[in-house]
Enzyme design. Structure first.
Site, mmCIF file in Angstrom:
data_model
loop_
_atom_site.group_PDB
_atom_site.id
_atom_site.type_symbol
_atom_site.label_atom_id
_atom_site.label_comp_id
_atom_site.label_asym_id
_atom_site.label_seq_id
_atom_site.Cartn_x
_atom_site.Cartn_y
_atom_site.Cartn_z
ATOM 1 N N ASP A 193 19.209 33.626 7.574
ATOM 2 C CA ASP A 193 19.735 33.208 8.880
ATOM 3 C C ASP A 193 18.759 32.251 9.564
ATOM 4 O O ASP A 193 19.049 31.704 10.635
ATOM 5 C CB ASP A 193 20.104 34.403 9.766
ATOM 6 C CG ASP A 193 18.935 35.320 10.084
ATOM 7 O OD1 ASP A 193 17.835 35.137 9.498
ATOM 8 O OD2 ASP A 193 19.120 36.239 10.913
ATOM 9 N N SER A 194 17.613 31.979 8.900
ATOM 10 C CA SER A 194 16.730 30.891 9.345
ATOM 11 C C SER A 194 17.491 29.572 9.378
ATOM 12 O O SER A 194 17.065 28.624 10.034
ATOM 13 C CB SER A 194 15.521 30.768 8.410
ATOM 14 O OG SER A 194 15.927 30.661 7.064
ATOM 15 N N ASP A 217 21.764 36.716 4.154
ATOM 16 C CA ASP A 217 21.272 37.428 5.340
ATOM 17 C C ASP A 217 22.432 37.824 6.249
ATOM 18 O O ASP A 217 23.357 37.034 6.462
ATOM 19 C CB ASP A 217 20.396 36.450 6.154
ATOM 20 C CG ASP A 217 18.981 36.946 6.329
ATOM 21 O OD1 ASP A 217 18.708 38.126 6.054
ATOM 22 O OD2 ASP A 217 18.147 36.121 6.736
ATOM 23 N N LYS A 273 20.902 40.950 2.912
ATOM 24 C CA LYS A 273 19.602 41.342 3.485
ATOM 25 C C LYS A 273 19.834 41.689 4.942
ATOM 26 O O LYS A 273 20.601 41.000 5.635
ATOM 27 C CB LYS A 273 18.572 40.216 3.361
ATOM 28 C CG LYS A 273 17.235 40.568 4.044
ATOM 29 C CD LYS A 273 16.111 39.602 3.681
ATOM 30 C CE LYS A 273 16.075 38.346 4.482
ATOM 31 N NZ LYS A 273 15.975 38.522 5.951
ATOM 32 N N GLU A 297 17.669 43.325 8.612
ATOM 33 C CA GLU A 297 16.359 43.598 9.224
ATOM 34 C C GLU A 297 16.304 45.016 9.776
ATOM 35 O O GLU A 297 17.303 45.516 10.306
ATOM 36 C CB GLU A 297 16.103 42.583 10.356
ATOM 37 C CG GLU A 297 16.003 41.163 9.843
ATOM 38 C CD GLU A 297 15.702 40.147 10.945
ATOM 39 O OE1 GLU A 297 15.414 40.554 12.100
ATOM 40 O OE2 GLU A 297 15.765 38.946 10.648
ATOM 41 N N GLU A 309 7.310 40.594 6.334
ATOM 42 C CA GLU A 309 7.022 39.311 6.997
ATOM 43 C C GLU A 309 5.888 39.489 8.004
ATOM 44 O O GLU A 309 5.929 40.403 8.846
ATOM 45 C CB GLU A 309 8.293 38.789 7.702
ATOM 46 C CG GLU A 309 8.046 37.451 8.406
ATOM 47 C CD GLU A 309 9.305 36.703 8.788
ATOM 48 O OE1 GLU A 309 10.418 37.164 8.465
ATOM 49 O OE2 GLU A 309 9.168 35.645 9.440
#
Ligand code: KIV
Length: 271
Positions: free
Chosen positions: A51-52, A90, A120, A122, A189
């Site tokens: 999602d970057s 993501d 993925k 978080e 991270e």
């Protein structure tokens, strides 16, 4: 980078085998078919549609405003370029945190509409039940702890996590909860190198580091960052393997100059 000896598609099970064999896992982001094909041909093990993209492609301040439609659109594009590497998409903010039902529906949509092999998301302990529910319906999950960009405001900025004892203990419980819940890999991270190495040793599943030192079982970087396309971005952990930002400016500047001088197109480019 040397290509893997095999052209066999990488699976989530291979990640565990790579760790057991001491073979470091290589992951990069890609957001479309063009770069998906290039990085796949370079022999990476894993392509992450991060999602970057909301920052590096869409020009937003953070990942928080990324949408499910955006991830599905870019995930499906990237799928068309990636043949061998494991494709992971993501999950954007608020598509998996509200309820387990939401998480299954939204992650299921990503799997169905993009052709990705995993998602993925978080979060650690707080997300463990959700990870378990996803794994139970057949959706492989890559975890992501440490600096979790979707929580940037709660964390007070993009800063290294787990520096103090309490933070390190929290991270340790987070990764253990994700492993027990069935995550097949965990992104660490912005974590101190010694802590990341210790966590990696303690886990059976591989860790994929970004700003987490050499002791992780693999590394991930954001593709435009490693290519030097995003040349204003230079955090300590980043190594730029090319200077494509400058190369693009030079190439397009050359084109503009030749068009203005009437030097392009020449006879060899004309019919
Ligand atoms: O969104 C992303 O690209 C990521 C990587 C930096 C791990 O989460």
């Amino acid at each position: 980078m040397t290509k893997s000896p095999s052209d066999t598609p990488v699976t989530t099970r291979d990640f565990l085998a790579f760790k057991e064999a001491g073979r470091r896992i290589v992951c990069v982001t890609a957001y479309d078919a063009l770069f998906g094909r290039l990085v796949d041909e370079a022999g990476v093990d894993c392509v992450l549609v991060g999602d970057s993209l909301n920052q590096v492609i869409a020009g937003r301040e953070s990942t928080l405003s990324a949408t499910l439609d955006q991830m599905v659109y870019h995930g499906a594009m990237t799928r068309r370029g990636v043949r061998r590497a494991l494709l992971v998409v993501d999950m954007p903010f608020l598509t998996y945190q509200v309820s387990r039902e939401d998480a299954i529906r939204n992650c299921g949509r990503v799997m169905q509409e993009t052709g990705a092999q995993a998602v993925k998301l978080e979060g650690g302990t707080a997300m463990a039940d959700t990870v378990r529910a996803l794994v139970d319906v057949g959706i492989p999950v890559m975890g992501h702890v440490g600096l979790t960009p979707q929580s940037v405001h709660a964390l007070g900025g993009y800063r290294v996590q787990g520096r103090d004892e309490a933070g390190a203990e929290r991270l340790e419980s987070d990764v253990r909860a994700l492993e027990v819940a069935g995550a097949f890999a965990i992104v660490l991270e912005l974590v101190p190198a010694a802590l990341a190495a210790r966590l990696s040793k303690a886990l059976k599943v591989p860790t994929i580091g970004i700003g987490a030192g050499p002791g992780c079982d693999g590394q991930v970087l954001v593709l435009p960052d490693l290519l030097g396309l995003n040349d204003a971005f230079s955090p300590k952990f980043l190594k730029k393997y090319a200077a494509l930002g400058e190369a693009v400016r030079r190439a397009v500047g050359g084109f503009a100059d030749e068009v203005r001088r009437g030097a392009y197109p020449g006879p060899e480019h004309s019919f």
